[in-house]
Design a protein around this motif. Structure first.
Motif, PDB file in Angstrom:
ATOM      1  N   ASP A 247       0.854  -1.210   0.000  1.00  0.00           N
ATOM      2  CA  ASP A 247       0.000   0.000   0.000  1.00  0.00           C
ATOM      3  C   ASP A 247       0.878   1.245   0.000  1.00  0.00           C
ATOM      4  O   ASP A 247       0.580   2.233  -0.671  1.00  0.00           O
ATOM      5  N   PHE A 248       1.953   1.173   0.761  1.00  0.00           N
ATOM      6  CA  PHE A 248       2.878   2.316   0.834  1.00  0.00           C
ATOM      7  C   PHE A 248       3.491   2.591  -0.538  1.00  0.00           C
ATOM      8  O   PHE A 248       3.539   3.734  -0.997  1.00  0.00           O
ATOM      9  N   PHE A 249       3.929   1.531  -1.229  1.00  0.00           N
ATOM     10  CA  PHE A 249       4.511   1.724  -2.568  1.00  0.00           C
ATOM     11  C   PHE A 249       3.476   2.338  -3.516  1.00  0.00           C
ATOM     12  O   PHE A 249       3.794   3.236  -4.296  1.00  0.00           O
ATOM     13  N   THR A 250       2.250   1.846  -3.436  1.00  0.00           N
ATOM     14  CA  THR A 250       1.190   2.382  -4.306  1.00  0.00           C
ATOM     15  C   THR A 250       1.043   3.874  -4.076  1.00  0.00           C
ATOM     16  O   THR A 250       0.944   4.665  -5.021  1.00  0.00           O
ATOM     17  N   ASN A 251       1.069   4.268  -2.816  1.00  0.00           N
ATOM     18  CA  ASN A 251       0.924   5.689  -2.503  1.00  0.00           C
ATOM     19  C   ASN A 251       2.138   6.500  -2.968  1.00  0.00           C
ATOM     20  O   ASN A 251       1.988   7.618  -3.467  1.00  0.00           O
ATOM     21  N   GLU A 252       3.327   5.911  -2.837  1.00  0.00           N
ATOM     22  CA  GLU A 252       4.536   6.617  -3.316  1.00  0.00           C
ATOM     23  C   GLU A 252       4.443   6.853  -4.825  1.00  0.00           C
ATOM     24  O   GLU A 252       4.868   7.889  -5.320  1.00  0.00           O
ATOM     25  N   LYS A 254       1.616   7.120  -6.508  1.00  0.00           N
ATOM     26  CA  LYS A 254       0.584   8.147  -6.675  1.00  0.00           C
ATOM     27  C   LYS A 254       1.166   9.544  -6.418  1.00  0.00           C
ATOM     28  O   LYS A 254       0.865  10.504  -7.098  1.00  0.00           O
ATOM     29  N   GLN A 255       2.050   9.633  -5.443  1.00  0.00           N
ATOM     30  CA  GLN A 255       2.651  10.932  -5.100  1.00  0.00           C
ATOM     31  C   GLN A 255       3.761  11.338  -6.086  1.00  0.00           C
ATOM     32  O   GLN A 255       4.345  12.404  -5.950  1.00  0.00           O
ATOM     33  N   GLY A 256       4.094  10.429  -7.000  1.00  0.00           N
ATOM     34  CA  GLY A 256       5.129  10.739  -7.988  1.00  0.00           C
ATOM     35  C   GLY A 256       6.545  10.580  -7.457  1.00  0.00           C
ATOM     36  O   GLY A 256       7.504  11.016  -8.094  1.00  0.00           O
ATOM     37  N   ARG A 257       6.689   9.938  -6.295  1.00  0.00           N
ATOM     38  CA  ARG A 257       8.045   9.757  -5.746  1.00  0.00           C
ATOM     39  C   ARG A 257       8.686   8.464  -6.231  1.00  0.00           C
ATOM     40  O   ARG A 257       9.890   8.282  -6.115  1.00  0.00           O
ATOM     41  N   LEU A 258       7.863   7.546  -6.702  1.00  0.00           N
ATOM     42  CA  LEU A 258       8.368   6.303  -7.300  1.00  0.00           C
ATOM     43  C   LEU A 258       7.582   6.068  -8.580  1.00  0.00           C
ATOM     44  O   LEU A 258       6.453   6.561  -8.704  1.00  0.00           O
ATOM     45  N   THR A 259       8.185   5.296  -9.497  1.00  0.00           N
ATOM     46  CA  THR A 259       7.417   4.888 -10.676  1.00  0.00           C
ATOM     47  C   THR A 259       7.009   3.426 -10.484  1.00  0.00           C
ATOM     48  O   THR A 259       7.427   2.787  -9.511  1.00  0.00           O
ATOM     49  N   LYS A 260       6.277   2.912 -11.446  1.00  0.00           N
ATOM     50  CA  LYS A 260       5.847   1.509 -11.338  1.00  0.00           C
ATOM     51  C   LYS A 260       7.017   0.532 -11.413  1.00  0.00           C
ATOM     52  O   LYS A 260       6.879  -0.645 -11.144  1.00  0.00           O
ATOM     53  N   LYS A 261       8.179   1.053 -11.798  1.00  0.00           N
ATOM     54  CA  LYS A 261       9.362   0.180 -11.802  1.00  0.00           C
ATOM     55  C   LYS A 261      10.058   0.236 -10.452  1.00  0.00           C
ATOM     56  O   LYS A 261      11.109  -0.386 -10.247  1.00  0.00           O
ATOM     57  N   LEU A 262       9.487   0.984  -9.521  1.00  0.00           N
ATOM     58  CA  LEU A 262      10.083   1.187  -8.192  1.00  0.00           C
ATOM     59  C   LEU A 262      11.539   1.625  -8.355  1.00  0.00           C
ATOM     60  O   LEU A 262      11.883   2.345  -9.275  1.00  0.00           O
ATOM     61  N   GLY A 355      19.843   4.345  -5.602  1.00  0.00           N
ATOM     62  CA  GLY A 355      18.616   4.667  -4.874  1.00  0.00           C
ATOM     63  C   GLY A 355      17.862   3.420  -4.441  1.00  0.00           C
ATOM     64  O   GLY A 355      16.660   3.276  -4.676  1.00  0.00           O
ATOM     65  N   CYS A 356      18.573   2.495  -3.811  1.00  0.00           N
ATOM     66  CA  CYS A 356      17.946   1.222  -3.435  1.00  0.00           C
ATOM     67  C   CYS A 356      16.793   1.409  -2.445  1.00  0.00           C
ATOM     68  O   CYS A 356      16.803   2.324  -1.624  1.00  0.00           O
ATOM     69  N   ILE A 357      15.836   0.500  -2.543  1.00  0.00           N
ATOM     70  CA  ILE A 357      14.781   0.404  -1.527  1.00  0.00           C
ATOM     71  C   ILE A 357      15.230  -0.692  -0.567  1.00  0.00           C
ATOM     72  O   ILE A 357      15.218  -1.876  -0.914  1.00  0.00           O
ATOM     73  N   ALA A 358      15.695  -0.280   0.610  1.00  0.00           N
ATOM     74  CA  ALA A 358      16.268  -1.232   1.572  1.00  0.00           C
ATOM     75  C   ALA A 358      15.182  -1.746   2.502  1.00  0.00           C
ATOM     76  O   ALA A 358      14.533  -0.954   3.186  1.00  0.00           O
ATOM     77  N   MET A 359      14.993  -3.046   2.525  1.00  0.00           N
ATOM     78  CA  MET A 359      13.953  -3.657   3.373  1.00  0.00           C
ATOM     79  C   MET A 359      14.607  -4.711   4.261  1.00  0.00           C
ATOM     80  O   MET A 359      15.042  -5.743   3.762  1.00  0.00           O
ATOM     81  N   ASN A 360      14.688  -4.421   5.534  1.00  0.00           N
ATOM     82  CA  ASN A 360      15.385  -5.341   6.444  1.00  0.00           C
ATOM     83  C   ASN A 360      14.572  -5.630   7.688  1.00  0.00           C
ATOM     84  O   ASN A 360      13.761  -4.804   8.115  1.00  0.00           O
ATOM     85  N   GLY A 361      14.835  -6.793   8.262  1.00  0.00           N
ATOM     86  CA  GLY A 361      14.180  -7.167   9.516  1.00  0.00           C
ATOM     87  C   GLY A 361      14.840  -6.440  10.678  1.00  0.00           C
ATOM     88  O   GLY A 361      15.898  -5.816  10.529  1.00  0.00           O
ATOM     89  N   ASN A 394      22.278   4.261   3.274  1.00  0.00           N
ATOM     90  CA  ASN A 394      22.511   4.838   1.947  1.00  0.00           C
ATOM     91  C   ASN A 394      21.368   4.685   0.960  1.00  0.00           C
ATOM     92  O   ASN A 394      21.406   5.253  -0.122  1.00  0.00           O
ATOM     93  N   GLY A 395      20.355   3.889   1.335  1.00  0.00           N
ATOM     94  CA  GLY A 395      19.251   3.647   0.400  1.00  0.00           C
ATOM     95  C   GLY A 395      18.372   4.875   0.190  1.00  0.00           C
ATOM     96  O   GLY A 395      18.389   5.821   0.980  1.00  0.00           O
ATOM     97  N   TRP A 396      17.584   4.834  -0.878  1.00  0.00           N
ATOM     98  CA  TRP A 396      16.603   5.893  -1.138  1.00  0.00           C
ATOM     99  C   TRP A 396      15.500   5.812  -0.089  1.00  0.00           C
ATOM    100  O   TRP A 396      15.008   6.810   0.413  1.00  0.00           O
ATOM    101  N   LEU A 397      15.134   4.569   0.194  1.00  0.00           N
ATOM    102  CA  LEU A 397      14.138   4.318   1.227  1.00  0.00           C
ATOM    103  C   LEU A 397      14.733   3.304   2.178  1.00  0.00           C
ATOM    104  O   LEU A 397      15.233   2.271   1.726  1.00  0.00           O
TER     105      LEU A 397
END
Ligand code: 0RQ
Length: 513
Positions: A247-252, A254-262, A355-361, A394-397
């Motif tokens: 949902d967060f990615f979808t909103n990003e 929509k806000q023009g901060r990310l494209t569909k290619k993330l 501009g990596c999207i970093a997702m960590n536990g 260092n990631g974008w997110l």
């Protein structure tokens, strides 16, 4: 084996694992290959452990210092830990026997950013590297090496070690040849140059590892699989975390901060990471890329479905089923996966540029967004920081994910103050639990705290945390980042003393767990 060891001189250096292990002496610093249970030596460490056990029972302790890429497997970390054969270990680990020794204070463990290991070695912080034990998939006619299922720090180990023992593992698919990209352009300051990687799929190096043949003192033939930990289907909490993130990615978008290619994805390993990848695969994304450390089953599936165009990493971490899928479709995957040295897969310059999207536990986060990835109750190490810091800073997110409670609800994943800091509030942009997602970007400390309490905390702990925060806002010494210092770590102390962070039996406040 001649098909795998095509250099006659190297073929003549074949010997047993026991003979090769005999070249390692007590007190030596030994650098080994291996990253998240892939590409680690499988025979020499076990032969060494047998020697260590015999030496110890003769009253003659035999211990070495062990450097790797990241976690290995029972045949390496487990075997050496069981016989108490390590005096020092770095960097990341995840072996239960090793963890126990570390937490008993029997082994010194240096937990550090994975991108730093090579440069700290070049600078001599770990002393002289006596021996490198490196698994490879083969040796070319000219003596160059075909890397195995992980690259990790192997380039550095081969360059820095006085002597090299090779394990040539026939089990590793011959088709791995050509999948690697070993960059030889790194240097120490002030001689550093920009690393010429602009896109995740850029090739900037060569497919083989170089080694000075004079250093190779032994070649050992093996034929055994990697750790290939089983893959478990995502549980409900992981699926809910993945849902919030999508949902967060979808909103990003929509806000023009990310494209569909993330943007290039980095994802840790484990249940939540797999759930996120599975959710991405079902959400209509295509042509995504990954610039990450580890390729797990979920990524293979994304590549297979065309959701992911390609993935750059330093290692595989596949289940047995994932390994089979990879082997059966090697030609397909070979053109879509690149394995690089970990100093490149985790390089801050590249992570920032891409501009990596970093997702960590994480183990826990506090109300201000500081994150503890490594220590239970501030003192017992779980695994290590791994690459999470390289990517989060260092990631974008930079996104941290965890269930809101652990150990059947007796521990809150959101606490007043983290008991150990791996990622500071300045590095954390998004926190997600199954309860919800807190986007901390652009917020001041007290705003962050209220959002984390509202969105991420489990209902059993929310009133306690709100009460702490409200009192802190009134009574704190300073009102910028309010804390009650004599209480900030009391949740952890209560857990140590009573087995629960909660004042009351779990469920008493909310009427359910
Ligand atoms: O223990 O298995 O005994 O029940 O920690 O927790 O929820 O299964 O989640 O497997 O994703 O691990 C942070 C450890 C999370 C991991 C961490 C206990 C919990 C369970 C595992 P049990 P889960 P995960 C890529 C990037 C640092 C390195 C990194 C990690 C066990 O993600 O090591 O990000 N990260 N690398 O019960 C007490 C808490 C707890 C807790 C969880 N608050 N208190 N125990 N647990 N939270 C890879 C590399 O860099 C190589």
């Amino acid at each position: 084996m001649q098909d795998r060891i095509r250099n006659a001189d190297m073929f003549n250096r074949l010997m047993s694992a026991e003979q090769a292990a005999g070249l390692i002496k007590p007190g030596m610093t030994v650098a080994m290959s291996g990253f998240t249970g892939a590409g680690y030596p499988k025979a020499v460490p076990q032969a060494l452990a047998a020697r260590m056990e015999a030496a110890a029972s003769a009253g003659d302790p035999f211990r070495i210092k062990v450097l790797t890429g990241a976690s290995t497997a029972p045949e390496l970390d487990g075997a050496l830990a069981k016989v108490n054969g390590m005096e020092l270990r770095l960097p990341y680990q995840s072996d239960p026997a090793l963890r126990e020794r570390i937490n008993n204070g029997e082994i010194d463990y240096i937990d550090m950013h994975l991108s730093h290991v090579a440069q700290h070695t070049w600078s001599g912080f770990f002393g002289n590297i006596d021996v490198a034990v490196i698994e490879v998939a083969g040796v070319l006619e000219d003596g160059r090496l075909i890397p195995s299922s992980s690259v990790g720090n192997n380039k550095t180990w081969l360059e820095q070690a006085d002597k090299v023992i090779l394990e040539v593992n026939r089990f590793q698919p011959a088709g791995l040849e050509g999948m690697h990209d070993i960059y030889y352009g790194t240097a120490l300051p002030p001689d550093r140059k920009p690393i010429p990687l602009i896109r995740p799929d850029d090739r900037i190096g060569e497919p083989y590892l170089r080694v000075d043949p004079a250093k190779i003192v032994a070649v050992v033939a093996t034929d055994a699989p990697d750790r290939n930990s089983p893959f478990s289907a995502p549980d409900e909490a992981s699926q809910r975390i993945a849902g919030h993130l999508l949902d967060f990615f979808t909103n990003e978008i929509k806000q023009g901060r990310l494209t569909k290619k993330l943007l290039p994805l980095q994802s840790g390993v484990g249940n939540i990471a797999n759930a996120v990848l599975a959710a991405l695969s079902e959400s209509g994304y295509e042509d995504l890329t990954a610039y990450t450390e580890v390729i797990q089953d979920g990524m293979l599936e994304l590549i297979r479905k065309g959701v992911l165009k390609m993935a750059s990493a330093t290692s595989f971490s596949l289940s047995a089923a994932g390994m089979k899928e990879f082997n059966n479709n090697l030609d397909f995957y070979r053109t879509r996966i690149l394995l690089r040295p970990q100093e490149i897969s985790n390089h801050p310059e590249l992570i920032r540029r891409l501009g990596c999207i970093a997702m960590n536990g994480m183990i826990e986060a506090d109300i201000y967004g500081n994150v503890n990835s490594t220590h239970i109750a501030g003192s017992k190490v779980m695994n290590g920081i791994g690459g999470s810091g390289d990517f989060a800073r260092n990631g974008w997110l930079s996104i941290f994910m965890s269930p809101s409670t652990a150990k059947a609800g007796s521990i809150s994943g959101i606490v007043p103050m983290v008991s150990h800091v791996d990622h500071t509030e300045h590095d954390t942009m998004v926190i997600v639990t199954e309860q919800g997602l807190a986007d901390l970007r652009g917020l001041a400390p007290k705003q962050r705290a209220q959002l984390i309490i509202d969105r991420c905390t489990h209902p059993d702990y929310r009133p306690m945390l709100q009460d702490y925060f409200d009192r802190a806002k009134r009574e704190s010494y300073g009102k910028h980042t309010p804390h009650l210092l004599n209480e900030a770590l009391s949740w952890h102390q209560r857990f140590i003393e009573t087995g629960s962070m909660h004042h009351y039996p779990v469920g008493a406040l909310s009427g359910g767990t």
